[in-house]
Design an enzyme around this catalytic site. Structure first.
Site, mmCIF file in Angstrom:
data_model
loop_
_atom_site.group_PDB
_atom_site.id
_atom_site.type_symbol
_atom_site.label_atom_id
_atom_site.label_comp_id
_atom_site.label_asym_id
_atom_site.label_seq_id
_atom_site.Cartn_x
_atom_site.Cartn_y
_atom_site.Cartn_z
ATOM 1 N N ASP A 1 0.661 0.556 6.339
ATOM 2 C CA ASP A 1 0.465 -0.875 6.106
ATOM 3 C C ASP A 1 1.367 -1.736 6.989
ATOM 4 O OD1 ASP A 1 2.785 -0.106 4.816
ATOM 5 O OD2 ASP A 1 2.024 -0.457 2.808
ATOM 6 N N ASN B 1 4.692 -1.062 -9.675
ATOM 7 C CA ASN B 1 3.435 -1.303 -10.400
ATOM 8 C C ASN B 1 2.389 -0.216 -10.095
ATOM 9 O OD1 ASN B 1 2.678 -1.912 -7.804
ATOM 10 N ND2 ASN B 1 2.145 -4.053 -8.178
ATOM 11 N N HIS C 1 1.480 0.820 -7.062
ATOM 12 C CA HIS C 1 0.711 0.677 -5.823
ATOM 13 C C HIS C 1 1.060 1.775 -4.819
ATOM 14 C CE1 HIS C 1 3.774 -2.327 -3.893
ATOM 15 N NE2 HIS C 1 3.943 -1.159 -3.348
ATOM 16 N N GLU D 1 -2.768 -2.751 -4.209
ATOM 17 C CA GLU D 1 -2.218 -3.326 -5.430
ATOM 18 C C GLU D 1 -3.155 -3.067 -6.607
ATOM 19 O OE1 GLU D 1 0.739 -4.217 -5.516
ATOM 20 O OE2 GLU D 1 1.209 -6.061 -4.456
#
Ligand code: GLP
Length: 248
Positions: free
Chosen positions: A67, A136, A138, A143
């Site tokens: 990313d 979280n 990810h 996400e």
């Protein structure tokens, strides 16, 4: 999924570096899928040390990153391109022309996503994908969502992720709100996956990733469907799994 326990961050880093170096030794022209963040830094340091000792040769290796922040150039010190250059690539003998990352400054979002997917396909896919995990759940910058994004896409980062990332920036305003990320299909297409996790903050995400229902609201859970996932996690990251009596 095979879960390996590490004592602490250093132990996790050495074990992960061992897995990556074994891959490069056995298949020198491997396509490595690489990750950024604080978790893989120790792994990269260890790889550099072994490279300097003459134990690993990256001259034929290719690297494709997960990313990149949208809006940052590769010369921006906060970009993931810069991270990879300074934390790994400039210290080893990888050919920089064989290293790839989404272009944060691409003018056309859609064209950039298509280009990146095609590039990975043309490389023959990823042999070993290194992953960290967000608090979280990810992976890359996939996400929590209502569905699993397939290919490379531009994502609006969640407040939780923006908050976590803010520690690397001088002020909150400077933290990018969008990023390009490999999609779930690309990550799942890697021949093998190595996920590393360290620290208490990751303990819940790790528990969900390994034992939770498979759902796009915790993207890491999809990894349960991959046939070759190795997880190396330290005792703190394993704390929720241990509390639930799933590991002694
Ligand atoms: C970022 C990256 C992820 C990384 C995650 C965890 O959001 N895009 O690839 O896994 O953060 O980062 P850290 O390792 O710093 O905890």
């Amino acid at each position: 999924m095979v879960l390996h326990r590490a004592k602490d961050y250093n132990d996790m880093s050495r074990k992960a570096a061992n897995v990556i170096s074994a891959k490069v030794i056995l298949k020198p022209d491997s396509v490595l899928g690489l990750a950024t963040g604080s978790t893989p830094e120790g792994t990269y340091k260890q790889l550099i040390e072994w490279y300097k000792k003459g134990d690993i040769d990256f001259s034929q290796t290719k690297a494709v990153n997960l990313d990149e922040y949208k809006g940052l150039s590769k010369e921006d010190e906060q970009s993931y391109a810069w991270f990879m250059k300074t934390k790994l690539f400039e210290h080893i003998n990888i050919n920089l022309e064989n290293t790839y990352i989404p272009n944060g400054l691409a003018e056309n979002e859609e064209a950039e996503c298509t280009r990146y997917d095609k590039l990975i396909k043309d490389l023959g896919g990823v042999d070993l994908q290194l992953l960290g995990i967000g608090t979280n759940g990810h992976i890359g910058f996939n996400e929590p969502n209502e569905f699993f994004q397939k290919g490379t896409h531009c994502v609006k980062l969640t407040d939780e992720t923006i908050n976590m990332n803010s520690r690397f920036f001088e002020s909150m305003d400077l933290v990018p709100k969008y990023a390009y990320s490999m999609g779930i299909q690309t990550i799942m297409g890697a021949k093998s996956i190595l996920l590393i996790a360290s620290g208490k903050a990751k303990a819940n995400a790790l528990y969900e990733t390994v034992y939770g229902n498979i759902r796009p609201s915790v993207p890491g859970t999809i990894l349960q469907l991959h046939p070759d996932v190795t997880i190396i996690a330290d005792e703190e990251a394993l704390s929720v799994i241990k509390e639930k009596g799933l590991l002694k």
